[in-house]
Design a protein around this motif. Structure first.
Motif, mmCIF file in Angstrom:
data_model
loop_
_atom_site.group_PDB
_atom_site.id
_atom_site.type_symbol
_atom_site.label_atom_id
_atom_site.label_comp_id
_atom_site.label_asym_id
_atom_site.label_seq_id
_atom_site.Cartn_x
_atom_site.Cartn_y
_atom_site.Cartn_z
ATOM 1 N N LYS A 24 0.895 -1.121 0.110
ATOM 2 C CA LYS A 24 -0.579 -0.012 -0.214
ATOM 3 C C LYS A 24 1.149 1.002 0.657
ATOM 4 C CE LYS A 24 -4.230 -2.370 2.186
ATOM 5 N NZ LYS A 24 -5.397 -2.192 3.452
ATOM 6 N N GLN A 55 -1.668 3.676 -6.599
ATOM 7 C CA GLN A 55 -2.094 3.318 -5.988
ATOM 8 C C GLN A 55 -3.338 3.100 -6.674
ATOM 9 O OE1 GLN A 55 -0.839 5.403 -2.790
ATOM 10 N NE2 GLN A 55 0.520 4.924 -2.478
ATOM 11 N N LYS A 92 -5.104 -0.306 -7.541
ATOM 12 C CA LYS A 92 -6.984 -0.122 -6.232
ATOM 13 C C LYS A 92 -8.310 -0.713 -7.500
ATOM 14 C CE LYS A 92 -5.251 1.968 -2.742
ATOM 15 N NZ LYS A 92 -5.386 3.521 -1.294
#
Length: 340
Positions: A312, A320, A324
């Motif tokens: 993460k 990121q 996701k």
């Protein structure tokens, strides 16, 4: 101008004639360094062939790269930096060495020749024992009759008296201060304190003994080659006075039978350099030899660097968000992309 065939000739000189000059030698099945490597895992064996694996022998060569293991990253860097041929230490294999595709497609795409020299290179120089603080008295590259099961017996160098001296020597010779500084800068730039890196994480340590434990006669082993507790007992019986086991390139961790056996025999046990350092231990001498023998050819060293980062914290906000969304929309039991 130098050609790929001249690299083959240089490897022939370097190895004292251990390489193959043609596929006919391979097909005969009697070359001592053409070795089938297999764990018995279905479909995963590979034939080790010291010499030219793929490419035109008459291709002109201006730049050669030496690497430990050919991967798609190596091929990409070769293509981007004008490398004409890659000499890999480890065996080259379809898919495994080229991003899951065939070697021919990838190497042809960038016009790169591929060569390898693994077991045929082992035992040619005493550098790894030297770095670990001892002079070889005798050795074997097939101990116990197992090809590739390398073992050295050595006597500690004059400036090496203790296990601590071995660890300090490795730290200095392998320039670990550079790796620590580089990691510190990467953590700073990325703003991630918990990045970890192979060279720093896998430095040498002591299993049995202490920094001030005396060292005189060393048994140097490489656990990943299959060196067994039975081999250890036999080697100690054959070589009177052994007081220290050095395990390097690969290592063992607490609870391993080799450590238990060494403890029973009253030996020190120290772990030295791990595999990530072999590009310096074996790759760099090989690169210097090629540089000497291949007049007018630039020789470079491809060095791997592997880091560990909490998932993460990888990348920036955009990366990121991308990861996701791809995961949530397509990889968690949702419908995959439809075929076009």
């Amino acid at each position: 101008m130098a050609k790929v065939v001249d690299i083959v000739g240089a490897l022939h000189v370097i190895t004292g004639g251990r390489t193959v000059s043609s596929m006919e030698e391979v097909e005969r099945g009697d070359h001592p360094f053409v070795i089938l490597k297999s764990s018995g895992i279905h479909g995963k064996s590979v034939l080790e062939i010291p010499g030219l694996i793929y490419g035109d022998p008459n291709k002109v060569v201006r730049k050669v790269a030496v690497c430990m293991t050919m991967t798609e990253l190596v091929i990409e860097l070769a293509g981007a930096t004008g490398v004409d041929a890659v000499v890999a230490h480890h065996p080259i294999a379809d898919a495994a060495s080229c991003g899951g595709v065939t070697l021919k497609n990838y190497l042809d795409l960038y016009d790169v020749a591929g060569l390898e020299c693994h077991e045929a290179f082992h035992g040619l120089h005493p550098g790894i024992p030297f770095l670990h603080g001892h002079k070889v008295v005798k050795g074997s590259i097939s101990y116990g009759g197992v090809h590739g099961n390398i073992m050295f017996v050595g006597r500690a160098l004059p400036d090496v008296d203790t296990l601590g001296d071995i660890l300090d020597r490795l730290d200095a010779y392998m320039a670990l201060e550079q790796d620590r500084a580089l990691l510190a800068e990467e953590r700073l730039v990325r703003g991630i304190d918990d990045i970890r890196e192979t060279s720093v994480e896998t430095k040498g340590f002591i299993h049995l003994g202490a920094r001030d434990s005396r060292v005189e006669n060393i048994l140097h082993i490489f656990p990943h080659t299959g060196f067994s507790p039975e081999n250890l007992r036999q080697a100690v019986e054959e070589n009177a006075g052994i007081d220290t086991v050095v395990a390097s390139i690969s290592r063992v961790y607490a609870g391993h039978e080799l450590i238990k056996t060494a403890d029973e025999l009253g030996l020190n046990f120290i772990v030295g350099n791990c595999h990530v350092m072999e590009i310096l231990e074996n790759g760099l001498p090989l690169a210097y030899a090629l540089d000497t023998l291949l007049e007018g050819v630039e020789v470079v060293l491809f060095r791997d660097r592997v880091t560990s980062t909490p998932v993460k914290k990888v990348g920036n906000t955009a990366m990121q968000t991308y990861a996701k969304e791809m995961s949530a929309r397509h990889l968690l039991g949702k419908n995959a992309m439809s075929e076009v």
